[in-house]
Design an enzyme around this catalytic site. Structure first.
Site, PDB file in Angstrom:
ATOM      1  N   TYR A 196       0.907  -1.169   0.000  1.00  0.00           N
ATOM      2  CA  TYR A 196       0.000   0.000   0.000  1.00  0.00           C
ATOM      3  C   TYR A 196       0.931   1.199   0.000  1.00  0.00           C
ATOM      4  CZ  TYR A 196      -4.128   2.600   1.885  1.00  0.00           C
ATOM      5  OH  TYR A 196      -5.205   3.452   2.106  1.00  0.00           O
ATOM      6  N   HIS A 223      -2.107   7.567  -3.135  1.00  0.00           N
ATOM      7  CA  HIS A 223      -3.257   6.664  -3.016  1.00  0.00           C
ATOM      8  C   HIS A 223      -3.713   6.549  -1.565  1.00  0.00           C
ATOM      9  CE1 HIS A 223      -5.900   3.225  -3.526  1.00  0.00           C
ATOM     10  NE2 HIS A 223      -5.178   2.536  -2.655  1.00  0.00           N
TER      11      HIS A 223
END
Ligand code: MN
Length: 424
Positions: free
Chosen positions: A137, A142
């Protein structure tokens, strides 16, 4: 061993179009089924697929220590386990065989007949048997976008995010390659304003624009990989669409993270582009502030300038590119991810796959998911055919593409295309 397969001045006797992702400097590895129904390991130059099993049987790899059946397999795992010296020797030899100045194969029609295939004569297969799959991640943009949507601007990044590459263990059984359709998943969701969940088809199927790297055998149980050694264990990269059902994900993820909203399908491109081939496209990683702990401090250029895009092609219509991003935007690089993954002694094996996490750039036209592009449905994305999308609709095809380019060479990944079919 020198890596002379990357020589930008080399040309091939095979035709390569000027905008091809697969010049003789690329030499990716994949697995395909031939017109004779034989599965083999191969490479690609221009639009010609090359059967490495046949080349090996004909003696073209003499002098390189390879087992007789190394390319006569339905996955690349054993070849990947052979290590960097072997990958490099094989890429160098392929560069020689297909060099425009080398007549050995070029002027042997019998050999060419069993070694070379047009792309419409082969069917690409999943290139590796993925043992374990981890998804990170690692894009700050994002994580910030998603955090802003769900927790507000002030709490967008969780307190751990700037200190370690956050990740979770995914599921390898649903990893597929290009041109394999996916059914809309069904599951449990909590409709807005409701107090109890309902069961049914997901209403929020999304793509995630990612890349993934494939590892070789790296460490034994209990051992760690130093950040500066980590790239030694990376075989190569693929494009990666980490299909996500946002409504299922949102209801299920607390407190253990993604589960059924993520593991119904994950699509990878069929040609693995080696880290060796990507050498000319190294760039610095984003500055990390606060400085990471020592075991995560990486030196040198460990990010790669890879242009990425996603297109949506509605049924019986033409495609629209909905986002353009770049792999270089990743806050945590692959070496840091691998160092972190093994710092506790977790073994990493040949054929393991590590997803980057959704790669969003700094601007709204570079976001890596529909969740962000359409801002959880508030700003539908307009397509060229006049329709709009909040998420992916039944019969839409999602296409990921990626390539690097400098003055003289373009190295690309081709694409990974997946059609979303209605719920089964
Ligand atoms: Mn993901």
């Amino acid at each position: 061993m020198p890596n002379f397969a990357n020589n930008p001045d080399r040309a091939s006797w095979l035709h390569v179009g000027s905008d091809s992702d697969f010049p003789i400097q690329n030499i990716p590895f994949g697995v395909f089924l031939t017109r004779d129904d034989v599965i083999t390991i191969g490479t690609r130059i221009g639009d010609t697929a090359i059967d490495l099993g046949a080349l090996h049987q004909l003696g073209y790899f003499d002098g390189i220590p390879l087992t007789d059946d190394i390319f006569l397999q339905d996955t690349l795992n054993d070849f990947i386990a052979d290590g960097r010296q072997t990958w490099r020797a094989v890429r160098n030899r392929i560069a020689e065989i297909f060099d425009e100045n080398n007549d050995a194969l070029k002027s042997n029609p019998k050999h060419k007949d069993v070694v070379l295939f047009r792309l419409d004569e082969i069917e690409m297969q999943l290139p590796v048997q993925v043992g374990d799959y981890t998804d990170f991640y690692a894009s700050r943009e994002h994580a910030t976008n998603v955090g802003t949507m769900f927790r507000g601007k002030d709490n967008a990044l969780m307190p751990n995010w700037l200190h370690l590459p956050v990740g979770y263990h995914g599921r390898s059984s649903s990893i597929i390659t290009t041109d394999i359709p996916v059914h809309r998943p069904q599951g449990q969701t909590l409709p807005a304003g409701a107090n109890s969940p309902v069961f049914g088809p997901s209403k929020a199927v999304d793509f995630e624009l990612e890349m993934a790297f494939i590892t070789t055998d790296a460490n034994d149980l209990g051992d760690s990989i130093a950040v500066d050694d980590a790239e030694e264990y990376i075989f190569g990269l693929v494009l990666f669409n980490d299909w996500s059902a946002r409504d299922i994900q949102k209801w299920e993820y607390v407190p253990l993270g993604p589960f059924l909203g993520k593991n119904f399908a994950s699509s990878i491109s069929p040609w693995i582009v080696t880290l060796d081939a990507l050498e000319p496209f190294r760039v610095p990683s984003p500055v990390q502030d606060p400085e990471p702990l020592d075991y995560l401090k990486s030196t040198g250029n460990k990010s790669f300038d890879i242009n990425l895009e996603v297109a949506i092609r509605p049924h019986k219509s033409s495609e629209s590119v909905v986002t353009q991003s770049n792999f270089k935007f990743m806050y945590w690089n692959m070496a840091q991810q691998l160092a972190h993954h093994t710092v506790n002694g977790c073994p990493v094996n040949a054929g393991d796959m590590m997803g980057s996490g959704t790669i969003s750039g700094p601007t709204p036209d570079s976001y890596g998911s529909m969740l962000e592009l359409a801002w959880k449905g508030e700003k539908p994305v307009q397509l060229k055919d006049g329709s709009s999308r909040k998420y992916i609709e039944d019969m839409d095809t999602v296409i990921l593409r990626g390539y690097c380019k400098n003055g003289s060479v373009r190295i690309g990944f081709g694409d990974v295309k997946t059609q979303l079919l209605p719920c089964k």
